[in-house]
Scaffold this motif. Structure first.
Motif, PDB file in Angstrom:
ATOM      1  N   ASP A  55     -30.896  -4.210 -36.354  1.00 48.26           N
ATOM      2  CA  ASP A  55     -29.631  -3.810 -35.724  1.00 48.26           C
ATOM      3  C   ASP A  55     -29.669  -2.347 -35.299  1.00 48.26           C
ATOM      4  N   ASP A  56     -30.298  -1.507 -36.127  1.00 43.89           N
ATOM      5  CA  ASP A  56     -30.399  -0.083 -35.801  1.00 43.89           C
ATOM      6  C   ASP A  56     -31.238   0.134 -34.541  1.00 43.89           C
ATOM      7  N   ARG A  57     -32.358  -0.552 -34.456  1.00 42.92           N
ATOM      8  CA  ARG A  57     -33.215  -0.402 -33.274  1.00 42.92           C
ATOM      9  C   ARG A  57     -32.513  -0.944 -32.023  1.00 42.92           C
ATOM     10  N   VAL A  58     -31.786  -2.039 -32.161  1.00 47.30           N
ATOM     11  CA  VAL A  58     -31.028  -2.578 -31.033  1.00 47.30           C
ATOM     12  C   VAL A  58     -30.060  -1.518 -30.511  1.00 47.30           C
ATOM     13  N   ALA A  59     -29.357  -0.861 -31.417  1.00 47.37           N
ATOM     14  CA  ALA A  59     -28.390   0.167 -31.016  1.00 47.37           C
ATOM     15  C   ALA A  59     -29.084   1.360 -30.348  1.00 47.37           C
ATOM     16  N   ARG A  60     -30.283   1.719 -30.808  1.00 42.94           N
ATOM     17  CA  ARG A  60     -31.012   2.857 -30.238  1.00 42.94           C
ATOM     18  C   ARG A  60     -31.687   2.543 -28.908  1.00 42.94           C
ATOM     19  N   ASP A  61     -32.119   1.295 -28.725  1.00 42.03           N
ATOM     20  CA  ASP A  61     -32.867   0.929 -27.520  1.00 42.03           C
ATOM     21  C   ASP A  61     -32.281  -0.348 -26.910  1.00 42.03           C
ATOM     22  N   TRP A  62     -31.042  -0.244 -26.502  1.00 47.58           N
ATOM     23  CA  TRP A  62     -30.328  -1.402 -25.967  1.00 47.58           C
ATOM     24  C   TRP A  62     -31.053  -2.013 -24.772  1.00 47.58           C
ATOM     25  N   SER A  63     -31.506  -1.212 -23.839  1.00 47.63           N
ATOM     26  CA  SER A  63     -32.159  -1.767 -22.648  1.00 47.63           C
ATOM     27  C   SER A  63     -33.480  -2.444 -23.012  1.00 47.63           C
ATOM     28  N   GLY A  64     -34.236  -1.868 -23.932  1.00 48.58           N
ATOM     29  CA  GLY A  64     -35.467  -2.495 -24.384  1.00 48.58           C
ATOM     30  C   GLY A  64     -35.194  -3.822 -25.076  1.00 48.58           C
ATOM     31  N   PHE A  65     -34.148  -3.837 -25.896  1.00 50.39           N
ATOM     32  CA  PHE A  65     -33.758  -5.069 -26.573  1.00 50.39           C
ATOM     33  C   PHE A  65     -33.360  -6.139 -25.560  1.00 50.39           C
ATOM     34  N   CYS A  66     -32.570  -5.767 -24.579  1.00 54.97           N
ATOM     35  CA  CYS A  66     -32.128  -6.736 -23.566  1.00 54.97           C
ATOM     36  C   CYS A  66     -33.324  -7.300 -22.805  1.00 54.97           C
ATOM     37  N   SER A  67     -34.274  -6.461 -22.481  1.00 54.87           N
ATOM     38  CA  SER A  67     -35.466  -6.906 -21.766  1.00 54.87           C
ATOM     39  C   SER A  67     -36.293  -7.863 -22.621  1.00 54.87           C
ATOM     40  N   GLU A  68     -36.511  -7.506 -23.870  1.00 53.39           N
ATOM     41  CA  GLU A  68     -37.285  -8.353 -24.779  1.00 53.39           C
ATOM     42  C   GLU A  68     -36.552  -9.665 -25.065  1.00 53.39           C
ATOM     43  N   THR A  69     -35.236  -9.597 -25.182  1.00 50.62           N
ATOM     44  CA  THR A  69     -34.444 -10.804 -25.405  1.00 50.62           C
ATOM     45  C   THR A  69     -34.569 -11.745 -24.206  1.00 50.62           C
ATOM     46  N   ALA A  70     -34.501 -11.207 -23.012  1.00 46.95           N
ATOM     47  CA  ALA A  70     -34.653 -12.032 -21.807  1.00 46.95           C
ATOM     48  C   ALA A  70     -36.016 -12.712 -21.793  1.00 46.95           C
ATOM     49  N   ARG A  71     -37.057 -11.987 -22.197  1.00 47.08           N
ATOM     50  CA  ARG A  71     -38.401 -12.550 -22.204  1.00 47.08           C
ATOM     51  C   ARG A  71     -38.516 -13.703 -23.200  1.00 47.08           C
ATOM     52  N   ILE A  72     -38.017 -13.514 -24.401  1.00 47.87           N
ATOM     53  CA  ILE A  72     -38.143 -14.559 -25.419  1.00 47.87           C
ATOM     54  C   ILE A  72     -37.263 -15.757 -25.076  1.00 47.87           C
ATOM     55  N   LEU A  73     -36.088 -15.510 -24.478  1.00 47.87           N
ATOM     56  CA  LEU A  73     -35.216 -16.624 -24.103  1.00 47.87           C
ATOM     57  C   LEU A  73     -35.792 -17.412 -22.928  1.00 47.87           C
ATOM     58  N   THR A  74     -36.517 -16.749 -22.052  1.00 43.61           N
ATOM     59  CA  THR A  74     -37.202 -17.456 -20.965  1.00 43.61           C
ATOM     60  C   THR A  74     -38.270 -18.385 -21.537  1.00 43.61           C
ATOM     61  N   ALA A  75     -39.032 -17.899 -22.505  1.00 40.31           N
ATOM     62  CA  ALA A  75     -40.056 -18.737 -23.147  1.00 40.31           C
ATOM     63  C   ALA A  75     -39.408 -19.922 -23.868  1.00 40.31           C
ATOM     64  N   LEU A  76     -38.303 -19.677 -24.522  1.00 44.27           N
ATOM     65  CA  LEU A  76     -37.581 -20.735 -25.235  1.00 44.27           C
ATOM     66  C   LEU A  76     -37.060 -21.787 -24.261  1.00 44.27           C
ATOM     67  N   THR A  77     -36.433 -21.334 -23.195  1.00 45.24           N
ATOM     68  CA  THR A  77     -35.902 -22.251 -22.183  1.00 45.24           C
ATOM     69  C   THR A  77     -37.016 -23.078 -21.557  1.00 45.24           C
ATOM     70  N   ASP A  78     -38.148 -22.440 -21.306  1.00 47.52           N
ATOM     71  CA  ASP A  78     -39.291 -23.143 -20.726  1.00 47.52           C
ATOM     72  C   ASP A  78     -39.763 -24.250 -21.667  1.00 47.52           C
ATOM     73  N   ARG A  79     -39.865 -23.941 -22.947  1.00 48.42           N
ATOM     74  CA  ARG A  79     -40.323 -24.950 -23.907  1.00 48.42           C
ATOM     75  C   ARG A  79     -39.337 -26.117 -23.970  1.00 48.42           C
ATOM     76  N   ILE A  80     -38.058 -25.824 -24.055  1.00 45.71           N
ATOM     77  CA  ILE A  80     -37.053 -26.884 -24.128  1.00 45.71           C
ATOM     78  C   ILE A  80     -37.107 -27.752 -22.878  1.00 45.71           C
ATOM     79  N   ASP A  81     -37.209 -27.132 -21.709  1.00 50.68           N
ATOM     80  CA  ASP A  81     -37.278 -27.896 -20.458  1.00 50.68           C
ATOM     81  C   ASP A  81     -38.503 -28.802 -20.430  1.00 50.68           C
ATOM     82  N   ARG A  82     -39.654 -28.278 -20.819  1.00 47.38           N
ATOM     83  CA  ARG A  82     -40.873 -29.079 -20.824  1.00 47.38           C
ATOM     84  C   ARG A  82     -40.769 -30.252 -21.785  1.00 47.38           C
ATOM     85  N   GLU A  83     -40.215 -29.994 -22.949  1.00 47.71           N
ATOM     86  CA  GLU A  83     -40.093 -31.078 -23.921  1.00 47.71           C
ATOM     87  C   GLU A  83     -39.091 -32.130 -23.456  1.00 47.71           C
TER      88      GLU A  83
END
Length: 145
Positions: free
Chosen positions: A95-123
């Motif tokens: 939570d502390d790192r999220v607060a310090r690097d919000w834009s980095g967190f948002c970028s990394e979150t988008a990346r992991i959610l894209t991978a998750l969505t891709d897996r769900i769609d394929r399955e």
């Protein structure tokens, strides 16, 4: 027999929570508000991936149907690292790192959610229909082992 209905329901729940996290990272002014959503997604995802990675994929890879077996092996190879990637993401973003690097967190979150969505769609589009077909031909989908 593996309950594909339950796995599909879990996909729906995971997709809904992922959408909520996407919206939170796009709209929230207070980064601390994403914590509860992130942990909800982590609980849902880890329970679901354990079923798929430890039971469903190994069972399908023992199928007598070459297409089922090959598709399961290929999809697991292509998407199998998601559990480790998500665990790394969760541990890297306190939570502390999220607060310090919000834009980095948002970028990394988008990346992991894209991978998750891709897996769900394929399955949903490729793996589960094959598994349904294997079941309809009388081939049981059982726990591996």
């Amino acid at each position: 027999m593996m309950d594909l209905t339950e796995l599909r329901r879990q996909h729906d729940d995971i997709s809904l929570t992922a959408k909520q996290l996407t919206q939170a990272t796009a709209n929230v002014a207070h980064p601390a508000q994403v914590g509860a959503i992130r942990w909800q997604l982590a609980r849902q995802l880890m329970a679901h991936l354990a079923l798929e990675d430890r039971i469903l994929y190994p069972a399908l890879q023992k199928s007598g149907d070459t297409q089922v077996r090959d598709t399961a092996a290929r999809l697991q190879t292509e998407t199998g690292a998601l559990a480790d990637a998500f665990a790394t993401y969760m541990s890297a973003w306190s939570d502390d790192r999220v607060a310090r690097d919000w834009s980095g967190f948002c970028s990394e979150t988008a990346r992991i959610l894209t991978a998750l969505t891709d897996r769900i769609d394929r399955e949903n589009k490729r793996l589960y229909p094959l598994a349904d077909g294997a079941r309809s031909t009388g081939e049981p989908i059982r726990r591996a082992g």
